[in-house]
Design a protein around this motif. Structure first.
Motif, short mmCIF file in Angstrom:
data_model
loop_
_atom_site.label_atom_id
_atom_site.label_comp_id
_atom_site.label_asym_id
_atom_site.label_seq_id
_atom_site.Cartn_x
_atom_site.Cartn_y
_atom_site.Cartn_z
N ALA A 296 -5.12 -2.15 -4.17
CA ALA A 296 -6.22 -2.13 -5.13
C ALA A 296 -7.56 -2.28 -4.41
O ALA A 296 -7.65 -2.91 -3.35
CB ALA A 296 -6.05 -3.27 -6.14
N HIS B 274 -2.57 -5.58 -5.20
CA HIS B 274 -2.01 -4.26 -5.48
C HIS B 274 -1.92 -3.99 -6.98
O HIS B 274 -1.70 -4.90 -7.78
CB HIS B 274 -0.59 -4.15 -4.89
N ILE B 275 -2.10 -2.72 -7.34
CA ILE B 275 -1.86 -2.26 -8.70
C ILE B 275 -0.37 -1.96 -8.85
O ILE B 275 0.20 -1.20 -8.05
CB ILE B 275 -2.69 -1.00 -9.01
N ASP C 6 -11.16 -2.94 -8.73
CA ASP C 6 -10.01 -3.04 -9.63
C ASP C 6 -9.72 -4.49 -9.99
O ASP C 6 -9.01 -4.76 -10.97
CB ASP C 6 -8.76 -2.43 -8.98
N VAL C 7 -10.24 -5.43 -9.22
CA VAL C 7 -9.95 -6.84 -9.42
C VAL C 7 -11.12 -7.57 -10.09
O VAL C 7 -10.93 -8.33 -11.05
CB VAL C 7 -9.62 -7.52 -8.07
N VAL D 165 -5.69 -8.61 -14.28
CA VAL D 165 -5.45 -9.22 -12.98
C VAL D 165 -4.56 -10.45 -13.15
O VAL D 165 -4.86 -11.33 -13.94
CB VAL D 165 -6.77 -9.61 -12.29
N VAL E 159 -2.80 -5.78 -11.97
CA VAL E 159 -3.17 -5.97 -10.57
C VAL E 159 -2.70 -7.36 -10.16
O VAL E 159 -3.12 -8.35 -10.74
CB VAL E 159 -4.69 -5.84 -10.38
#
Length: 308
Positions: free
Chosen positions: A170, A151-152, A174-175, A99, A140
């Motif tokens: 994302a 966003h990825i 994901d974060v 991240v 990310v």
């Protein structure tokens, strides 16, 4: 804590007393937050990681002098420490290693209004960032600018001093790798109300343009698509009841507006907009593209007299 690669093998025929005499090998790791994650003298010390370690440490059964404490599912259901109101605890959020938080004071991101739904799905977005970027593919990126970014990164295409960055929206998983809070909170959507407008009802707009709008005191002036109409940012207001709204000004060429013969109280109806008035603050010409930096113009500022 025993690693996944460590195994304790028991030979067939061993009795209970023999098992009691087993000696643990030095390869077996014992969770010790004091010496690893919570020692402030170590260069790797991190308060959030220490708090996480303390939480996991509490997940093990600590009954007497047990050589191999077991996992306490009641204290830590599903593999994570349960919330404990009585235990002193701070809010902890541990982000994933990939991240990258983008500081608007250091790096400016621009969102490109393009449609990528057919090729990349409706959650994809295109950004422009200064090149070289502080992130790479599969990272990310998170930032409060450009309408909100989480966003990825799918791909990065350098173009001169900038890069086109294709990203896919994302999920929070994901974060955030781990989080622990004292209180429950609800997520709040953050929108830039200054440039957000309500889209009129298509049936109502069609009736207004076709002269079928039932009105009593106002006239409807239809603005044809060949008349350039621009928008200018007004002011934001908050009422005593905490209602928020913004004012938006429409900007016409003087001759075009005079031809409309519209007056105060009339309703303007049209389907086209030529975008926002902006002030150029900088630019960078390249071989393939020219990048222009602008700021939205507010209608309280002096507008240029000449047409450009």
């Amino acid at each position: 804590m025993v690693g996944a690669e460590d195994r304790l093998s028991i030979k067939a025929g061993q009795t209970a007393p023999e098992l009691g005499r087993l000696v643990f090998d030095s390869q077996f790791q014992i969770l010790d937050c004091d010496d690893t994650h919570c020692n402030e003298e170590l260069s790797s010390y991190n308060a959030d990681v220490c708090e996480h370690c303390r939480g996991v440490e509490s997940c093990f059964q600590q009954d007497g002098d047990v050589l191999c404490p077991g996992w306490n599912e009641a204290v830590c259901p599903g593999g994570l420490p349960a919330h404990n109101e009585s235990a002193p605890q701070k809010n902890v959020v541990q982000l994933r290693d990939n991240v990258k938080a983008i500081d608007p004071a250091v790096t400016t991101l621009y969102a490109c209004p393009v449609s990528l739904e057919d090729d990349y799905g409706d959650s994809a977005a295109l950004f422009i960032a200064p090149y070289p970027t502080s992130f790479q593919d599969s990272d990310v990126i998170v930032s409060g600018q450009a309408g909100g970014v989480m966003h990825i990164v799918e791909s990065i295409a350098p173009v001169g001093p900038y890069a086109f960055v294709l990203g896919n929206a994302a999920n929070i998983e994901d974060v955030v790798a781990y989080s622990s809070f004292k209180e429950e909170v609800d997520p709040v959507a953050m929108d830039d109300e200054t440039t957000e407008e309500d889209i009129p009802d298509p049936v109502l707009l069609s009736d207004a343009i076709n002269g079928d709008l039932p009105i009593q005191a106002s006239n409807v002036t239809v603005v044809n698509n060949d008349v350039p109409v621009y928008k200018c940012v007004g002011n934001a207001y908050i009422s005593s009841s905490e209602d928020e709204w913004v004012s938006t000004f429409l900007v016409f060429k003087a001759a075009d507006f005079n031809n409309l013969a519209s007056d105060e109280g009339d309703i303007l109806a049209g389907t086209e907009s030529n975008g926002w008035l902006e002030t150029v603050t900088g630019g960078n010409a390249g071989d393939q593209f020219s990048f222009v930096k602008t700021d939205l113009m507010r209608c309280g500022e002096e507008l240029p007299d000449e047409n450009r």
